[in-house]
Motif scaffolding. Structure first.
Motif, PDB file in Angstrom:
ATOM      1  N   LEU A  80     -13.613  -0.924  16.302  1.00 47.35           N
ATOM      2  CA  LEU A  80     -14.775  -0.125  16.670  1.00 47.35           C
ATOM      3  C   LEU A  80     -15.859  -0.328  15.631  1.00 47.35           C
ATOM      4  O   LEU A  80     -15.620  -0.137  14.434  1.00 47.35           O
ATOM      5  CB  LEU A  80     -14.384   1.361  16.744  1.00 47.35           C
ATOM      6  CG  LEU A  80     -15.512   2.359  16.949  1.00 47.35           C
ATOM      7  CD1 LEU A  80     -16.103   2.202  18.352  1.00 47.35           C
ATOM      8  CD2 LEU A  80     -14.997   3.764  16.756  1.00 47.35           C
ATOM      9  N   LEU A  96     -18.934   9.843  16.080  1.00 49.20           N
ATOM     10  CA  LEU A  96     -17.797   9.168  15.441  1.00 49.20           C
ATOM     11  C   LEU A  96     -16.691  10.175  15.134  1.00 49.20           C
ATOM     12  O   LEU A  96     -15.513   9.907  15.374  1.00 49.20           O
ATOM     13  CB  LEU A  96     -18.240   8.462  14.162  1.00 49.20           C
ATOM     14  CG  LEU A  96     -17.126   7.834  13.331  1.00 49.20           C
ATOM     15  CD1 LEU A  96     -16.418   6.740  14.122  1.00 49.20           C
ATOM     16  CD2 LEU A  96     -17.677   7.280  12.022  1.00 49.20           C
ATOM     17  N   LEU A 100     -12.841  10.112  16.536  1.00 49.29           N
ATOM     18  CA  LEU A 100     -11.650  10.089  15.678  1.00 49.29           C
ATOM     19  C   LEU A 100     -10.688  11.225  16.017  1.00 49.29           C
ATOM     20  O   LEU A 100      -9.476  11.063  15.931  1.00 49.29           O
ATOM     21  CB  LEU A 100     -12.052  10.139  14.207  1.00 49.29           C
ATOM     22  CG  LEU A 100     -12.807   8.909  13.686  1.00 49.29           C
ATOM     23  CD1 LEU A 100     -13.265   9.137  12.250  1.00 49.29           C
ATOM     24  CD2 LEU A 100     -11.951   7.662  13.794  1.00 49.29           C
ATOM     25  N   LEU A 107      -7.289   2.954  15.577  1.00 53.33           N
ATOM     26  CA  LEU A 107      -8.599   2.315  15.533  1.00 53.33           C
ATOM     27  C   LEU A 107      -8.797   1.588  14.205  1.00 53.33           C
ATOM     28  O   LEU A 107      -8.316   2.035  13.170  1.00 53.33           O
ATOM     29  CB  LEU A 107      -9.712   3.346  15.693  1.00 53.33           C
ATOM     30  CG  LEU A 107      -9.765   4.143  16.983  1.00 53.33           C
ATOM     31  CD1 LEU A 107     -10.839   5.209  16.883  1.00 53.33           C
ATOM     32  CD2 LEU A 107     -10.018   3.255  18.160  1.00 53.33           C
ATOM     33  N   VAL A 109     -12.042   0.955  12.211  1.00 52.82           N
ATOM     34  CA  VAL A 109     -13.422   1.426  12.283  1.00 52.82           C
ATOM     35  C   VAL A 109     -14.270   0.759  11.204  1.00 52.82           C
ATOM     36  O   VAL A 109     -13.901   0.735  10.032  1.00 52.82           O
ATOM     37  CB  VAL A 109     -13.499   2.967  12.120  1.00 52.82           C
ATOM     38  CG1 VAL A 109     -14.924   3.441  12.217  1.00 52.82           C
ATOM     39  CG2 VAL A 109     -12.627   3.642  13.163  1.00 52.82           C
TER      40      VAL A 109
END
Length: 115
Positions: A80, A96, A100, A107, A109
């Motif tokens: 991401l 964001l 999460l 993920l 990130v």
């Protein structure tokens, strides 16, 4: 989650066209007061979708997969990229954070920004 931010951007663009102004001149916080009706309905819709996507459907899968002989443990990592710039960085951080909290897979990130 990003749909809320995209919808917020759409509302800002709509206000920009309506007032015949420049996109950067619109304060993101103004939209909450001017468009609270559509935004409220949109948030309710997203809330229902989130319930289905992150709670009801995964629970149903956990219940049905063993019964159907399917493998429910799929190892998946989703990359991401989050880009927050200017006045919208605050709204981007909230997006964001929500992502999460409600993720259903691991993920990776990457966050980029100018502030």
């Amino acid at each position: 989650f990003f749909r809320i931010e995209a919808f917020h951007q759409y509302l800002i663009a709509t206000k920009t066209v309506k007032e015949r102004s420049v996109y950067d001149d619109i304060d993101p916080e103004e939209i909450r007061d001017d468009c609270s009706g559509p935004l409220t309905w949109y948030l309710e819709g997203v809330s229902g979708r989130n319930f289905l996507q992150f709670e009801a459907i995964p629970q149903l899968q956990r219940f049905l997969y063993p019964y159907l002989g399917l493998n429910a443990t799929v190892s998946l990592r989703v990359p991401l990229l989050v880009l927050n710039l200017g006045d919208f960085a605050k709204a981007g951080f909230v997006t964001l954070w929500s992502l999460l909290k409600h993720r259903s897979v691991p993920l990776r990130v990457f966050v980029l920004g100018d502030a």
